[in-house]
Scaffold this active site. Structure first.
Site, short mmCIF file in Angstrom:
data_model
loop_
_atom_site.label_atom_id
_atom_site.label_comp_id
_atom_site.label_asym_id
_atom_site.label_seq_id
_atom_site.Cartn_x
_atom_site.Cartn_y
_atom_site.Cartn_z
CB SER A 141 -0.88 0.00 1.26
OG SER A 141 -1.50 1.25 1.47
CE1 TYR A 154 -3.79 -2.31 5.06
CE2 TYR A 154 -3.29 0.01 4.74
CZ TYR A 154 -3.61 -1.23 4.22
OH TYR A 154 -3.72 -1.39 2.86
#
Length: 264
Positions: A141, A154
């Site tokens: 990401s 995350y």
């Protein structure tokens, strides 16, 4: 492109980017192994693939159960004899402040996003080394390159993937095994809806970035040529991708921008 008769194993294949990759790869002639927790949804993805689907194998897995993944990997290898492309795409996100996030939530995010991908890769790697070929693709990401509020666990899991798979790339270069880290920006998926709150409950809200993000289909179309080109790090998204470069070049200035941004 050259995915004809190649074997691709996709985790997180029941929705979002994984589902879109399944359709795109199968249309290019690849044989597929589709994995996620939900077997019934995987069957729907298989049924939605065009043409003959006899070369699609459904293999339910739970990335949170690392000890079960070695046996699952062997089943994947037995399905078509080998794996050419391993798409470590399965994962989960998080939306909560550090002070409000239970350690069990942080551990779960790390277990799924990091340890799950590591366990599958380690289980498949010896067969790729024996064949002296293979390509491992990891969905990271933009959060793998910098962090923002509400995404601490995350972002940590994605940063960990970069450290681990950057190292692996160096180790397997002589065996003709390629490693690609993919950093999506905003893609219109349910990633924020399924994200964990600090107490482990579902966030159940679509993030504003995802609402206006790229479709998974378009993302897959942009990704596959980069995989064929064996690009080591791949950035696909909108203006949010510029954050990767700003963090690298002017980190203090970029941090000031992040503090003022709305985060959902």
């Amino acid at each position: 492109m050259s995915f004809e008769n190649k074997v691709a194993w996709i985790t997180g294949a029941s929705s979002g980017i994984g589902e879109a990759l399944a359709y795109a790869l199968h249309s290019e002639g690849a044989k597929l192994i589709l994995s996620s927790r939900r077997e019934n949804v995987l069957q729907k993805v298989k049924d939605n693939c065009r043409g003959d689907t006899s070369d699609i194998y459904i293999l339910p897995i739970d990335l949170a159960k690392a000890k079960s993944l070695s046996a699952k990997a062997q089943e994947a290898l037995d399905a078509f004899g080998h794996i050419d492309y391993l798409f470590n795409n399965g994962g989960i996100s998080q939306r909560s402040k550090v002070v409000n996030t239970d350690m069990d939530v942080t551990r779960k995010v790390m277990e799924i996003n990091f340890f799950g991908s590591v366990a599958l890769t380690k289980a498949i790697l010896p067969s790729m080394m024996d064949r002296q070929t293979g390509h491992i693709i990891v969905t990271s990401s933009v959060m793998g390159k910098f962090g923002t509020r509400l995404r601490s666990s995350y972002a940590a899991s994605k940063h960990a993937l970069h450290g681990y798979f950057d190292s692996l790339r160096q180790e397997v270069h002589k065996e003709n095994i390629h490693v690609s880290l993919v950093c999506p920006g905003y893609v219109k998926t349910d990633v924020t809806k399924n994200a964990l709150e600090g107490d482990g409950s579902k966030h159940n809200q679509m993030g504003k970035g995802q609402q206006h993000g790229m479709t998974p289909t378009k993302f897959a179309q942009k990704l596959l040529p980069e995989i064929i080109a064996k690009k080591e790090e791949i950035y696909i998204g909108g203006k949010e991708i510029w954050g990767i470069y700003l963090k690298r070049i002017v980190p203090s200035f970029f941090n000031k921008i992040l503090r003022k941004m709305e985060v959902t």
